[in-house]
Design a protein around this motif. Structure first.
Motif, mmCIF file in Angstrom:
data_model
loop_
_atom_site.group_PDB
_atom_site.id
_atom_site.type_symbol
_atom_site.label_atom_id
_atom_site.label_comp_id
_atom_site.label_asym_id
_atom_site.label_seq_id
_atom_site.Cartn_x
_atom_site.Cartn_y
_atom_site.Cartn_z
ATOM 1 N N ARG A 99 0.786 -1.128 0.050
ATOM 2 C CA ARG A 99 -0.027 0.148 -0.164
ATOM 3 C C ARG A 99 0.994 1.316 0.110
ATOM 4 O O ARG A 99 0.622 1.807 -0.350
ATOM 5 C CB ARG A 99 -1.190 0.023 1.081
ATOM 6 N N ALA A 100 2.175 1.116 0.943
ATOM 7 C CA ALA A 100 2.840 2.342 0.798
ATOM 8 C C ALA A 100 3.434 2.692 -0.734
ATOM 9 O O ALA A 100 4.292 3.811 -1.221
ATOM 10 C CB ALA A 100 3.789 2.284 1.720
ATOM 11 N N LEU A 101 4.467 1.827 -1.304
ATOM 12 C CA LEU A 101 4.732 1.970 -2.555
ATOM 13 C C LEU A 101 3.776 1.896 -3.763
ATOM 14 O O LEU A 101 4.076 2.720 -4.233
ATOM 15 C CB LEU A 101 5.037 0.589 -3.132
ATOM 16 N N CYS A 102 1.742 1.951 -3.418
ATOM 17 C CA CYS A 102 1.044 1.789 -4.068
ATOM 18 C C CYS A 102 0.995 3.620 -4.144
ATOM 19 O O CYS A 102 0.631 4.546 -4.957
ATOM 20 C CB CYS A 102 0.096 1.210 -3.983
ATOM 21 N N ASP A 103 0.897 4.337 -2.878
ATOM 22 C CA ASP A 103 0.733 5.514 -2.845
ATOM 23 C C ASP A 103 2.230 6.523 -3.444
ATOM 24 O O ASP A 103 2.280 7.909 -3.916
ATOM 25 C CB ASP A 103 0.756 5.802 -1.626
ATOM 26 N N ASN A 104 3.231 5.895 -2.808
ATOM 27 C CA ASN A 104 4.456 6.733 -3.436
ATOM 28 C C ASN A 104 4.677 6.730 -5.188
ATOM 29 O O ASN A 104 5.191 7.199 -5.753
ATOM 30 C CB ASN A 104 6.080 6.186 -2.993
ATOM 31 N N LEU A 105 4.115 5.747 -5.637
ATOM 32 C CA LEU A 105 4.265 5.953 -7.022
ATOM 33 C C LEU A 105 3.044 5.879 -7.715
ATOM 34 O O LEU A 105 2.640 6.511 -9.127
ATOM 35 C CB LEU A 105 3.775 3.616 -7.712
ATOM 36 N N GLN A 106 2.274 6.863 -6.617
ATOM 37 C CA GLN A 106 1.292 7.473 -7.442
ATOM 38 C C GLN A 106 0.103 6.952 -8.051
ATOM 39 O O GLN A 106 -0.107 7.142 -9.620
ATOM 40 C CB GLN A 106 1.060 8.884 -7.854
ATOM 41 N N VAL A 107 0.082 5.433 -7.841
ATOM 42 C CA VAL A 107 -1.503 4.881 -8.841
ATOM 43 C C VAL A 107 -2.486 5.274 -8.656
ATOM 44 O O VAL A 107 -3.568 5.376 -7.747
ATOM 45 C CB VAL A 107 -1.079 3.516 -8.047
#
Length: 500
Positions: A72-80
């Motif tokens: 979930r944190a990765l999705c936030d940083n990748l601006q999914v």
């Protein structure tokens, strides 16, 4: 937007909670040929005790939830822009599946769709439809908890079945005995009526365990192209290899180090399932598909017009747009070679035509490389590109055609002889002809748009004729004529440049 990215809108992500692995894949956008920009998995083993205890193991749950927090944190940083969550056999079968899914939804901040067996089979089939050109056969998706089987013909899929034969589930149910596993698989497959319809067709193998088997086979045979998607084995060869894996301790197999330690304990069970399917179905070939449920889900979300696009051509257009000096020139080269081939009398199938179009679109992707290495760079880039809807013989053709476009048709002594073997004699000949044709085109056009439509190349009255008119007459020269002669020799014609 980075210059190396395509503007397909915000990225989309799939969080896939499987019975063995928990995975996040983030794609550049929702398109016919989506490119992953991030891919990570954790082998949590959620389904390893479901058959015997009915529960997801507590330590596996903890590991999976920790992975989901990171995802979930990765999705936030990748601006999914959109996250899709799915879960499969272990979560739908386990008694404590619902509370686990509730906590997973809280962490991921998305609804997680616990797929039914029928829906999982459908999405696996759609993954094959999205990534295999005109598929015809039985699709088998082997996960940790279940095996989904479904018949695929072109874009049509039939009703599928799900069986509790995933690697972890089978190992658990068989008490870690391969002999007992064989009997369990035999009994389960006896009740699947449509398997006989797969005789003399393809079997499309989906899932990490079967990819691991294929990777081991690649390593042991010294296969020259390390691309899993589209890797094809004759059914007899695959059966013999599966039976070998079943007989011996996997740790004693040569090149076993290419398989992760976490995957090795399930190799024998994956081999049991595949060998029994081969004996039951009697297909001609086993074809590996790297695309499955996740890609099938994305494909299902496309518009009907987008679904109808050729995924190979779509991917080639993307690469042309990202890396060529002039993307328009690549499109013009397609039409320019169409006119040449139509006038040449050279027999060309519909499949050969689509491959030629793809080669034209990627012919200039290595122009920034040092001139001495453009051929080699093109060969490696195209042979290993993230293309789908393309078998390995087609990859070899694309790579060789663009290689010949850069180095000429007489400089193939440095090529891997095994890579050449992936293409038939006919396709190797066609690659040389296309490479020689593109060498004429690039010498005339200098990769710039607007030139090729005004300088047609045709076979007329038994001669290979390049027509240069108006200001383009000044483009004529000895280097152009030399390349014309080379092409003319390949097709048995006399080369002529006409200035009008």
């Amino acid at each position: 937007m980075a210059q190396g990215r395509l503007d397909h809108g915000p990225p989309v992500a799939v969080i896939d909670i499987g019975s063995n692995s928990v995975r996040l894949v983030v794609y550049e956008g929702l398109t016919r040929s989506p490119s992953p920009i991030f891919n990570e998995k954790v082998l949590a083993g959620l389904g390893r005790q479901v058959q015997s205890t009915g529960l997801l193991a507590p330590d596996a749950v903890a590991e999976a939830l920790a992975a989901l927090r990171r995802f979930r944190a990765l999705c936030d940083n990748l601006q999914v822009g959109k996250v899709y969550g799915i879960a499969t056999a272990a979560c739908r079968d386990a008694e404590n599946g619902p509370p686990f899914i509730a906590e997973a939804e809280r962490i991921c901040r998305v609804k997680i769709d616990v797929l039914s067996g029928k829906r999982e089979a459908e999405l696996a089939a759609l993954g094959v439809v999205s990534g295999i050109h005109d598929p015809d056969g039985i699709t088998g998706d082997l996960g940790g908890g279940s095996l989904e089987l479904i018949d695929v013909r072109g874009h049509k899929i039939r009703r599928g079945v799900t069986l509790p034969l995933g690697g972890l589930a089978l190992k658990d149910a068989a008490g870690q005995s391969l002999k007992r596993a064989e009997k369990i698989v035999e009994r389960a497959l006896a009740d699947v009526p449509f398997l006989k319809s797969g005789k003399a067709r393809n079997f499309y193998a989906v899932g990490g365990a079967w990819r691991a088997l294929a990777g081991l086979h690649m390593a042991q045979t010294g296969y020259p192209l390390h691309v899993m998607h589209g890797y094809t084995l004759r059914a007899r060869e695959a059966l013999e290899f599966c039976e070998l894996v079943q007989r011996v301790d996997p740790e004693t197999l040569s090149n076993i180090e290419v398989i992760s330690a976490a995957r090795r304990p399930l190799l024998g069970y994956a081999a049991v399932v595949l060998s029994r399917l081969i004996r039951k179905i009697r297909p001609d070939n086993i074809v590996l598909s790297a695309l499955g449920v996740r890609e099938g889900l994305l494909y299902s979300l496309l518009s009907e017009s987008e679904k109808k696009k050729d995924a190979l051509i779509a991917a080639a257009r993307n690469l042309n747009l990202l890396r060529s000096r002039s993307p328009q020139h690549g499109e013009e080269l397609v039409r320019w070679t169409d006119r040449f081939m139509d006038s040449s009398g050279i027999d060309e199938t519909a499949e050969e035509r689509r491959l030629r179009h793809a080669a034209c679109l990627v012919a200039d992707v290595s122009w920034r490389t040092h001139p001495d290495y453009r051929g080699e760079q093109s060969l490696n880039l195209i042979a290993h590109a993230d293309f789908v809807s393309l078998d390995h013989a087609g990859r070899a053709y694309l790579a060789l055609a663009v290689y010949f476009r850069h180095v000429g048709i007489t400089h193939d002594d440095e090529l891997s002889p095994r890579l050449r073997e992936l293409a038939s004699t006919r396709m190797l000949d066609r690659a040389r002809i296309l490479g020689a044709t593109m060498r004429v085109a690039y010498m005339v056009s200098a990769s710039m748009p607007g030139v090729l439509p005004k300088t047609p190349l045709r076979v007329e009255r038994g001669r290979l004729v390049l027509t240069l008119s108006g200001s383009n007459r000044a483009l004529n020269g000895e280097r152009v004529m030399n390349r014309m002669r080379t092409l003319a020799r390949l097709i048995g014609r006399e080369a002529v440049v006409v200035e009008e």
